[in-house]
Design an enzyme around this catalytic site. Sequence first.
Site, short mmCIF file in Angstrom:
data_model
loop_
_atom_site.label_atom_id
_atom_site.label_comp_id
_atom_site.label_asym_id
_atom_site.label_seq_id
_atom_site.Cartn_x
_atom_site.Cartn_y
_atom_site.Cartn_z
CB THR A 109 -0.74 0.44 1.55
OG1 THR A 109 -1.58 -1.46 1.47
CG2 THR A 109 -1.45 0.91 1.19
CE LYS B 107 -4.89 -1.16 1.51
NZ LYS B 107 -5.04 -2.27 1.69
CE LYS C 122 1.61 2.35 3.59
NZ LYS C 122 1.94 1.14 3.98
P1 NAD Z 1 5.98 -6.08 7.30
O1 NAD Z 1 6.83 -4.87 8.27
O2 NAD Z 1 5.74 -6.87 8.65
O3 NAD Z 1 6.93 -5.81 6.69
C1 NAD Z 1 7.63 -4.86 5.55
C2 NAD Z 1 8.80 -6.47 4.97
O4 NAD Z 1 9.45 -5.81 4.62
C3 NAD Z 1 9.61 -6.76 6.62
O5 NAD Z 1 10.09 -7.53 6.30
C4 NAD Z 1 10.97 -5.24 5.76
O6 NAD Z 1 11.92 -5.87 6.71
C5 NAD Z 1 10.98 -5.55 4.56
N1 NAD Z 1 11.81 -4.95 3.95
C6 NAD Z 1 11.67 -3.59 4.05
N2 NAD Z 1 12.97 -2.73 2.87
C7 NAD Z 1 12.99 -3.82 2.28
C8 NAD Z 1 14.11 -3.59 0.89
N3 NAD Z 1 14.85 -2.87 0.47
N4 NAD Z 1 14.22 -5.04 0.92
C9 NAD Z 1 14.05 -5.87 1.08
N5 NAD Z 1 12.58 -5.95 2.39
C10 NAD Z 1 12.76 -4.90 2.98
O7 NAD Z 1 4.31 -4.80 6.51
P2 NAD Z 1 3.95 -6.06 6.33
O8 NAD Z 1 2.41 -5.86 7.24
O9 NAD Z 1 3.49 -6.93 5.67
O10 NAD Z 1 2.98 -4.66 5.32
C11 NAD Z 1 3.36 -4.95 3.72
C12 NAD Z 1 2.29 -3.71 3.44
O11 NAD Z 1 1.32 -4.99 3.39
C13 NAD Z 1 1.98 -2.32 3.65
O12 NAD Z 1 2.80 -1.42 2.57
C14 NAD Z 1 0.71 -2.56 4.46
O13 NAD Z 1 0.13 -1.16 4.28
C15 NAD Z 1 0.28 -3.54 3.28
N6 NAD Z 1 -1.39 -3.63 3.98
C16 NAD Z 1 -0.84 -4.43 5.17
C17 NAD Z 1 -1.57 -5.59 5.70
C18 NAD Z 1 -1.78 -6.10 7.53
O14 NAD Z 1 -2.52 -6.10 7.67
N7 NAD Z 1 -0.59 -6.09 8.60
C19 NAD Z 1 -2.90 -5.72 5.01
C20 NAD Z 1 -3.13 -5.16 3.99
C21 NAD Z 1 -1.94 -3.71 3.59
#
Ligand code: NAD
Length: 300
Positions: free
Chosen positions: A96, A171, A246
């Site tokens: 997102t 979204k 966010k």
């Molecule tokens: P998270 O923080 O658990 O995971 C993000 C991952 O990205 C981490 O493991 C981090 O180490 C990795 N990362 C960051 N920079 C990186 C790079 N340069 N190279 C490789 N890996 C890298 O976050 P999440 O909860 O998995 O969310 C991910 C996305 O999904 C976000 O954009 C969030 O808004 C969206 N989202 C989350 C949810 C939810 O319920 N958690 C629901 C819908 C959408």
Amino acid sequence: MARVAFIGLGNMGGPMALNLVKAGHQVAAFDLSEDARARAVKGGCAPAASVHEAVSGADAIVSMLPAGRHVRSVYGDENGIIASANSGAILMDCSTIDVDSARAVNKIAADADFEVVDAPVSGGVAAAEGGTLTFMVGGSEKGFAAADPFLKAMGKAVIHAGSAGAGQAAKICNNMLLGISMIGTAEAFALADRLGLDRQRFFDIASKASGQCWSMTSYCPVPGPVPGSPANRGYAPGFAVAMMLKDLKLAQDAAAATGASTPLGAQAEALFALFDVLGGGSKDFSGIFELLSGSWQTKS
Ligand code: NAD
């Protein structure tokens, strides 16, 4: 079956990558976190030591990263996706992020002759694990058709929202509505409490009357009526306040950029920001009920 690269193996990306493995794809997985990589490898992914290594030779590339700056750098860096991917690979960013970053990534990909889609998801960690996410997809017809089978392996609904950036636009509009409706539902329960209404009875009535909404019937912010809702486990997320904040900030940025009038979206952002500074950032967003009902202050 295809060779897929998966970048970003966090709460969402980790289980999404495993669903691609279950669908029979060979998945090369990269995350900056060694723990996240190890979990993916345990689930059947092949480890990759860098973005470059993961995407080299892949037919399809999925990213699931925290915010626009991470996506821009993973795509645009010297050894990033655009520099390292095979020509003909389909690129899917499921994070997102802000619409401007989505469009910028689409432009650098299109300039290098790649098909790319922005494909953010609705549904939290449970839906990522169960393969029941909803994908909102922005991009060309050709890009959508190429992405569709991979997204279907991770979700129950894959919807073409329009051209580049339209997935992110859908979204943030959806999540602005969700933030507002959760506050409304929480306020209604807080007032019902003060009026001496039994919570279950109020739920039974409102869930069948005109106040009905997803925040009430699927994610009820008070314990009891919906046994699976985070209210029944001390508001452990689920979908954390910081994540909702966010998305609400992205919605307000988009409203300012386009001149849209979104006063309730602005109020929702202010309330979740207040809850965040009062220490609620890691709670599920339905925990806003505790702030509105006054029980948060007495507990912390
Ligand atoms: P998270 O923080 O658990 O995971 C993000 C991952 O990205 C981490 O493991 C981090 O180490 C990795 N990362 C960051 N920079 C990186 C790079 N340069 N190279 C490789 N890996 C890298 O976050 P999440 O909860 O998995 O969310 C991910 C996305 O999904 C976000 O954009 C969030 O808004 C969206 N989202 C989350 C949810 C939810 O319920 N958690 C629901 C819908 C959408």
